[in-house]
Design a protein around this motif. Sequence first.
Motif, mmCIF file in Angstrom:
data_model
loop_
_atom_site.group_PDB
_atom_site.id
_atom_site.type_symbol
_atom_site.label_atom_id
_atom_site.label_comp_id
_atom_site.label_asym_id
_atom_site.label_seq_id
_atom_site.Cartn_x
_atom_site.Cartn_y
_atom_site.Cartn_z
ATOM 1 N N THR A 217 0.830 -1.206 0.000
ATOM 2 C CA THR A 217 0.000 0.000 0.000
ATOM 3 C C THR A 217 0.862 1.253 0.000
ATOM 4 O OG1 THR A 217 -1.738 -1.155 1.223
ATOM 5 C CG2 THR A 217 -1.792 1.256 1.246
ATOM 6 N N ALA A 218 1.923 1.246 0.788
ATOM 7 C CA ALA A 218 2.821 2.405 0.825
ATOM 8 C C ALA A 218 3.477 2.640 -0.526
ATOM 9 C CB ALA A 218 3.888 2.181 1.902
ATOM 10 N N ARG A 219 3.865 1.575 -1.200
ATOM 11 C CA ARG A 219 4.457 1.723 -2.527
ATOM 12 C C ARG A 219 3.428 2.220 -3.531
ATOM 13 N NH1 ARG A 219 7.948 -3.877 -2.271
ATOM 14 N NH2 ARG A 219 9.916 -2.953 -1.549
ATOM 15 N N ALA A 220 2.180 1.739 -3.393
ATOM 16 C CA ALA A 220 1.131 2.177 -4.313
ATOM 17 C C ALA A 220 0.834 3.663 -4.154
ATOM 18 C CB ALA A 220 -0.140 1.359 -4.075
ATOM 19 N N LYS A 221 1.066 4.201 -2.966
ATOM 20 C CA LYS A 221 0.847 5.631 -2.742
ATOM 21 C C LYS A 221 1.974 6.492 -3.310
ATOM 22 C CE LYS A 221 -1.925 5.183 1.487
ATOM 23 N NZ LYS A 221 -1.992 5.485 2.950
ATOM 24 N N GLY A 222 3.011 5.829 -3.805
ATOM 25 C CA GLY A 222 4.094 6.584 -4.428
ATOM 26 C C GLY A 222 5.231 6.966 -3.502
ATOM 27 N N LEU A 223 5.307 6.345 -2.323
ATOM 28 C CA LEU A 223 6.405 6.652 -1.405
ATOM 29 C C LEU A 223 7.727 6.156 -1.976
ATOM 30 C CD1 LEU A 223 4.918 5.761 2.121
ATOM 31 C CD2 LEU A 223 5.230 8.021 1.106
ATOM 32 N N ALA A 224 8.786 6.890 -1.657
ATOM 33 C CA ALA A 224 10.121 6.500 -2.105
ATOM 34 C C ALA A 224 10.510 5.168 -1.474
ATOM 35 C CB ALA A 224 11.138 7.580 -1.740
ATOM 36 N N GLU A 225 11.362 4.407 -2.163
ATOM 37 C CA GLU A 225 11.740 3.082 -1.691
ATOM 38 C C GLU A 225 12.426 3.138 -0.329
ATOM 39 O OE1 GLU A 225 11.891 -1.021 -1.705
ATOM 40 O OE2 GLU A 225 10.774 0.376 -2.975
ATOM 41 N N ASN A 226 13.273 4.151 -0.126
ATOM 42 C CA ASN A 226 13.947 4.277 1.169
ATOM 43 C C ASN A 226 12.949 4.540 2.293
ATOM 44 O OD1 ASN A 226 16.517 3.798 0.233
ATOM 45 N ND2 ASN A 226 16.996 5.970 -0.111
ATOM 46 N N ALA A 227 11.906 5.326 2.006
ATOM 47 C CA ALA A 227 10.875 5.586 3.013
ATOM 48 C C ALA A 227 10.115 4.311 3.346
ATOM 49 C CB ALA A 227 9.921 6.666 2.516
ATOM 50 N N VAL A 228 9.797 3.528 2.315
ATOM 51 C CA VAL A 228 9.109 2.256 2.538
ATOM 52 C C VAL A 228 9.985 1.306 3.345
ATOM 53 C CG1 VAL A 228 8.176 0.206 1.412
ATOM 54 C CG2 VAL A 228 7.730 2.459 0.438
ATOM 55 N N LEU A 229 11.264 1.294 3.009
ATOM 56 C CA LEU A 229 12.188 0.347 3.630
ATOM 57 C C LEU A 229 12.437 0.678 5.093
ATOM 58 C CD1 LEU A 229 13.984 -2.134 2.864
ATOM 59 C CD2 LEU A 229 15.848 -0.504 2.550
ATOM 60 N N TYR A 230 12.792 1.940 5.345
ATOM 61 C CA TYR A 230 13.249 2.295 6.685
ATOM 62 C C TYR A 230 12.140 2.829 7.597
ATOM 63 C CZ TYR A 230 17.854 1.777 4.632
ATOM 64 O OH TYR A 230 18.960 1.271 4.005
ATOM 65 N N ARG A 231 11.103 3.434 7.024
ATOM 66 C CA ARG A 231 10.043 3.994 7.871
ATOM 67 C C ARG A 231 8.970 2.978 8.203
ATOM 68 N NH1 ARG A 231 7.096 9.077 5.426
ATOM 69 N NH2 ARG A 231 9.292 9.719 5.276
ATOM 70 N N HIS A 232 8.657 2.089 7.279
ATOM 71 C CA HIS A 232 7.565 1.144 7.491
ATOM 72 C C HIS A 232 8.060 -0.274 7.796
ATOM 73 C CE1 HIS A 232 4.393 3.973 6.273
ATOM 74 N NE2 HIS A 232 5.247 4.416 5.359
ATOM 75 N N ALA A 233 8.895 -0.820 6.927
ATOM 76 C CA ALA A 233 9.325 -2.216 7.108
ATOM 77 C C ALA A 233 10.249 -2.379 8.308
ATOM 78 C CB ALA A 233 10.016 -2.703 5.834
ATOM 79 N N LEU A 234 11.182 -1.452 8.479
ATOM 80 C CA LEU A 234 12.160 -1.598 9.557
ATOM 81 C C LEU A 234 11.504 -1.548 10.929
ATOM 82 C CD1 LEU A 234 15.089 -1.870 10.442
ATOM 83 C CD2 LEU A 234 15.323 0.609 10.289
ATOM 84 N N ARG A 235 10.471 -0.741 11.085
ATOM 85 C CA ARG A 235 9.810 -0.616 12.391
ATOM 86 C C ARG A 235 9.265 -1.966 12.863
ATOM 87 N NH1 ARG A 235 7.595 3.513 15.486
ATOM 88 N NH2 ARG A 235 5.866 2.883 16.809
ATOM 89 N N ASN A 236 8.677 -2.716 11.951
ATOM 90 C CA ASN A 236 8.137 -4.032 12.321
ATOM 91 C C ASN A 236 9.230 -5.079 12.442
ATOM 92 O OD1 ASN A 236 4.937 -3.990 12.175
ATOM 93 N ND2 ASN A 236 5.708 -2.615 10.591
ATOM 94 N N ALA A 237 10.321 -4.900 11.706
ATOM 95 C CA ALA A 237 11.440 -5.845 11.810
ATOM 96 C C ALA A 237 12.204 -5.670 13.114
ATOM 97 C CB ALA A 237 12.380 -5.662 10.621
ATOM 98 N N LEU A 238 12.004 -4.569 13.815
ATOM 99 C CA LEU A 238 12.733 -4.309 15.054
ATOM 100 C C LEU A 238 12.297 -5.221 16.202
ATOM 101 C CD1 LEU A 238 13.047 -0.413 15.249
ATOM 102 C CD2 LEU A 238 14.878 -2.082 14.938
ATOM 103 N N ILE A 239 11.078 -5.756 16.135
ATOM 104 C CA ILE A 239 10.586 -6.567 17.253
ATOM 105 C C ILE A 239 11.433 -7.834 17.444
ATOM 106 C CG2 ILE A 239 8.630 -7.871 18.134
ATOM 107 C CD1 ILE A 239 6.803 -5.830 16.856
ATOM 108 N N PRO A 240 11.631 -8.668 16.435
ATOM 109 C CA PRO A 240 12.526 -9.819 16.643
ATOM 110 C C PRO A 240 13.970 -9.397 16.877
ATOM 111 C CG PRO A 240 11.851 -9.660 14.342
ATOM 112 C CD PRO A 240 10.996 -8.697 15.105
ATOM 113 N N PHE A 241 14.359 -8.256 16.324
ATOM 114 C CA PHE A 241 15.723 -7.756 16.528
ATOM 115 C C PHE A 241 15.965 -7.428 18.000
ATOM 116 C CE2 PHE A 241 18.536 -4.043 16.905
ATOM 117 C CZ PHE A 241 19.706 -4.553 16.340
ATOM 118 N N VAL A 242 15.027 -6.698 18.607
ATOM 119 C CA VAL A 242 15.167 -6.338 20.014
ATOM 120 C C VAL A 242 15.149 -7.582 20.895
ATOM 121 C CG1 VAL A 242 14.053 -5.132 21.938
ATOM 122 C CG2 VAL A 242 14.245 -4.021 19.722
#
Length: 317
Positions: A217-242
Amino acid sequence: MLRHLLQRGLDLVIVLFGISAIVFLMIRLIPGDAVAIMLGANTEVTPERIAAMRAELGLDKPLLEQYLSWVARALHGDFGTSIWTGRPVIQEIAAQIWPTLELTFLALLFGAVLALPLGCLMAQWRGGRADLVLRVGAIAGLTIPSFWLGIVMLIAAATFLPSFASLGYVPFSEDPLGNLQRMLLPAIALALPILANLSRLVRSAMLDALGQDYVRTARAKGLAENAVLYRHALRNALIPFVTSVGIMAGYLLGGAIVVEQVFSIPGLGRLILGAIAERNYPLVQATILVVTVGFVAVNALVDLAYALIDPRLRTAA
């Protein structure tokens, strides 16, 4: 949230009592008569002296009574007296715990800070040559023992940088530059397996997150790839990381004990090994208990930190 905190606190108390019982019993299961070993170097050892030492240490009482007495005194901050030095055990630990804590902190900092960008790059470059190289490097990092890497680094430093101080320990308050110089190599040696493990974990978690609907959905809205990667995906990936960071922080305390021996750092490693060799019951019990309590406490803090990362967990709590 308050109910969640109380439940976690109760669980922590139960775990700590279980750990104390295991530590107490494991020390008693070490082969050999502790009192005979402690007095073995003395030519005037007699049955009367052995009996007197047993009474002094409380080893002549039933195990349950010994355990309850030890726990009661420990709850008041009294872990006993070191048999060899006559100093309170808590003072012995306090004098040598800081090098171990500093080494653990630096190794965890190196591993965790570098793992995030490496894991994200591996996910971003998935399937490419760079991803393959980084994954092979991560696997190699997992297979190399920290103590072996430390020995190789010491040999390399002595060969190519003979003036580089890499052995011993200097308190940070006395010589900040000398302290960091001596802690650099052991921290890197201890951090490499952590870096390799965490970077692979971040890569896997990022790839899983990038396949979710909210990312599409974020990509469909036209967000830059870095924004999708670090603002949206990374936040959820932090849970197993922590989660993994908290678990590894506890394991680093144990790994630091071995690395300390390689780099001649006067930390808990030297204290524990010396106490075991001397059958110094009060010191062994207290030192191992401190390490295990640190492991449990870190994981409890990580569990509470979930709510700060994922609003869904905060709502559920």
